[in-house]
Design an enzyme around this catalytic site. Structure first.
Site, short mmCIF file in Angstrom:
data_model
loop_
_atom_site.label_atom_id
_atom_site.label_comp_id
_atom_site.label_asym_id
_atom_site.label_seq_id
_atom_site.Cartn_x
_atom_site.Cartn_y
_atom_site.Cartn_z
N GLY A 34 37.21 60.50 36.23
CA GLY A 34 38.49 60.96 36.76
C GLY A 34 39.62 60.39 35.94
O GLY A 34 39.42 59.54 35.06
N LEU A 35 40.81 60.85 36.22
CA LEU A 35 41.99 60.38 35.50
C LEU A 35 42.25 58.90 35.73
O LEU A 35 41.81 58.33 36.73
CB LEU A 35 43.22 61.17 35.94
CG LEU A 35 43.27 62.67 35.60
CD1 LEU A 35 44.46 63.32 36.29
CD2 LEU A 35 43.33 62.88 34.09
N SER A 36 42.98 58.29 34.82
CA SER A 36 43.44 56.92 35.03
C SER A 36 44.29 56.87 36.30
O SER A 36 45.17 57.72 36.50
CB SER A 36 44.28 56.47 33.82
OG SER A 36 44.78 55.17 34.02
N SER A 108 35.94 59.17 30.90
CA SER A 108 34.96 60.09 30.30
C SER A 108 35.44 61.53 30.38
O SER A 108 34.89 62.34 31.14
CB SER A 108 33.58 59.92 30.94
OG SER A 108 33.61 59.90 32.35
#
Length: 199
Positions: A34-36, A108
């Site tokens: 997932g996003l930061s 990722s």
């Protein structure tokens, strides 16, 4: 592909199944993507603690932590991101063989890279967990101040700003952290592991 020559795989006299039997549970990769700022590290850390309390054997690999050691020579170019995930995949495969639940928290961003890791282990040994949060939510959280720096142009190639994130198509678990709490997320994962016979 390996550049090494004159190497031969040396089999162990203790199998993965032996180790799982000793630990009394299956082993698998729980791959948080997932996003930061979506909650990957927070949720994986809390899940590791919960599984430990319940008596299950785990190890957690976190993106920042791994870049302090194993992958400290890698940057954030597409090629380096792919190599980062390849190395983590190989380490995770070894840990599954050791009989552990391996929790990995990595942005990722590329589907192909995640798919390559999935292919390293048996079909039921890779559990993709999409920690889903909108870019707006992640920017509001921004625990490391990275989005602010990316918006100011101080960080180049930042996922979600000027580098892509490819959402999982059919993840085993989706955690919408726009609305789910940490406890609710942990409950969903533990229920999945019980229903599928991992625990």
């Amino acid at each position: 592909m390996t550049l090494s020559t004159n190497i031969v795989w040396h089999e162990s006299e203790v199998s993965k199944e032996d180790r799982q039997e000793l630990k009394q549970h299956k082993s698998a990769i729980l791959w948080f993507t997932g996003l930061s700022g979506s909650g990957k590290s927070t949720i994986s850390t809390a899940l590791e603690k919960e599984l430990y309390i319940q008596g299950f054997h785990t190890y957690r690999l976190d993106g920042d932590n791994v870049r302090h050691g194993l992958n400290r020579n890698l940057g954030f170019s597409p090629e380096d991101r792919t190599e980062n995930i390849r190395r983590i995949g190989e380490v995770s495969k070894l840990m599954v063989d050791a009989g552990l639940f391996t929790l990995t928290a990595f942005i990722s961003p590329y589907r192909e890279d995640r798919s390559l890791v999935r292919d390293l282990v048996d079909a039921d040994e890779f559990i993709e967990i999409y920690v889903k949060a909108s870019l707006e939510t992640c920017e509001t959280r921004d625990p490391k101040g990275l989005y602010k720096k990316a918006r100011l142009g101080e960080i180049k190639g930042f996922t979600g700003i000027d580098a892509p994130y490819e959402e999982p198509i059919v993840p085993e678990i989706t955690l919408d952290t726009n609305i789910l709490s940490i406890d609710e997320s942990i409950e969903m994962i533990v229920e999945f592991l019980k229903e599928k016979g991992y625990l």
